[in-house]
Write a protein that holds these residues in place. Sequence first.
Motif, PDB file in Angstrom:
ATOM      1  N   ARG A   1      42.465  33.167  45.792  1.00 40.80           N
ATOM      2  CA  ARG A   1      41.907  34.478  46.099  1.00 40.80           C
ATOM      3  C   ARG A   1      42.846  35.570  45.620  1.00 40.80           C
ATOM      4  NH1 ARG A   1      38.712  36.050  51.294  1.00 40.80           N
ATOM      5  NH2 ARG A   1      38.723  38.296  51.120  1.00 40.80           N
ATOM      6  N   TRP A   2      42.275  36.576  45.009  1.00 40.11           N
ATOM      7  CA  TRP A   2      43.058  37.733  44.578  1.00 40.11           C
ATOM      8  C   TRP A   2      43.338  38.619  45.783  1.00 40.11           C
ATOM      9  CZ3 TRP A   2      41.196  40.236  39.419  1.00 40.11           C
ATOM     10  CH2 TRP A   2      41.213  39.291  38.422  1.00 40.11           C
ATOM     11  N   LYS A   3      44.448  39.336  45.727  1.00 41.30           N
ATOM     12  CA  LYS A   3      44.737  40.321  46.758  1.00 41.30           C
ATOM     13  C   LYS A   3      43.748  41.467  46.590  1.00 41.30           C
ATOM     14  CE  LYS A   3      49.649  39.384  47.093  1.00 41.30           C
ATOM     15  NZ  LYS A   3      51.004  39.926  46.948  1.00 41.30           N
TER      16      LYS A   3
ATOM     17  N   ALA B   1      45.427  30.255  38.131  1.00 42.36           N
ATOM     18  CA  ALA B   1      44.352  31.250  38.191  1.00 42.36           C
ATOM     19  C   ALA B   1      43.423  31.018  39.373  1.00 42.36           C
ATOM     20  CB  ALA B   1      43.555  31.237  36.894  1.00 42.36           C
TER      21      ALA B   1
ATOM     22  N   GLU C   1      44.572  44.215  44.180  1.00 42.38           N
ATOM     23  CA  GLU C   1      44.521  43.944  42.748  1.00 42.38           C
ATOM     24  C   GLU C   1      43.177  44.303  42.136  1.00 42.38           C
ATOM     25  OE1 GLU C   1      45.776  39.998  41.785  1.00 42.38           O
ATOM     26  OE2 GLU C   1      47.597  40.172  42.977  1.00 42.38           O
ATOM     27  N   HIS C   2      42.090  44.102  42.857  1.00 41.96           N
ATOM     28  CA  HIS C   2      40.787  44.413  42.274  1.00 41.96           C
ATOM     29  C   HIS C   2      40.135  45.645  42.896  1.00 41.96           C
ATOM     30  CE1 HIS C   2      38.539  42.403  45.576  1.00 41.96           C
ATOM     31  NE2 HIS C   2      39.557  41.581  45.574  1.00 41.96           N
TER      32      HIS C   2
END
Length: 101
Positions: free
Chosen positions: A77-79, A74, A82-83
């Motif tokens: 960094r999120w792409k 988890a 995705e957010h």
Amino acid sequence: MLIELTDSLKSLLKETATQLKGAAKRRFQAQTVMGLGYGGQLIAQNEFGWDRKTIRKGIKELTTKITCVDNYSAKGRWKAEEHLANLLEDIKKLVDSHSSY
């Protein structure tokens, strides 16, 4: 019980902690601090550079016999997609409104 922390012992404890990961590292740090006695957390923080929050977590794991599961997947960094679901469409709208064909 008072343990004398020689330079060689400090080096050994630091090196051992760096070789361990996750719950095993916390358990080792907690056992070491408990062996140091009163003020052990502060000594470990100052002498070994160990985080006191991690030590406390390890002590809780030792006393309760419940090991916290680390969620390394988890981390990171999120792409942006995705957010920010509409990001690509919004960029296209901006570019199209300023470009001429």
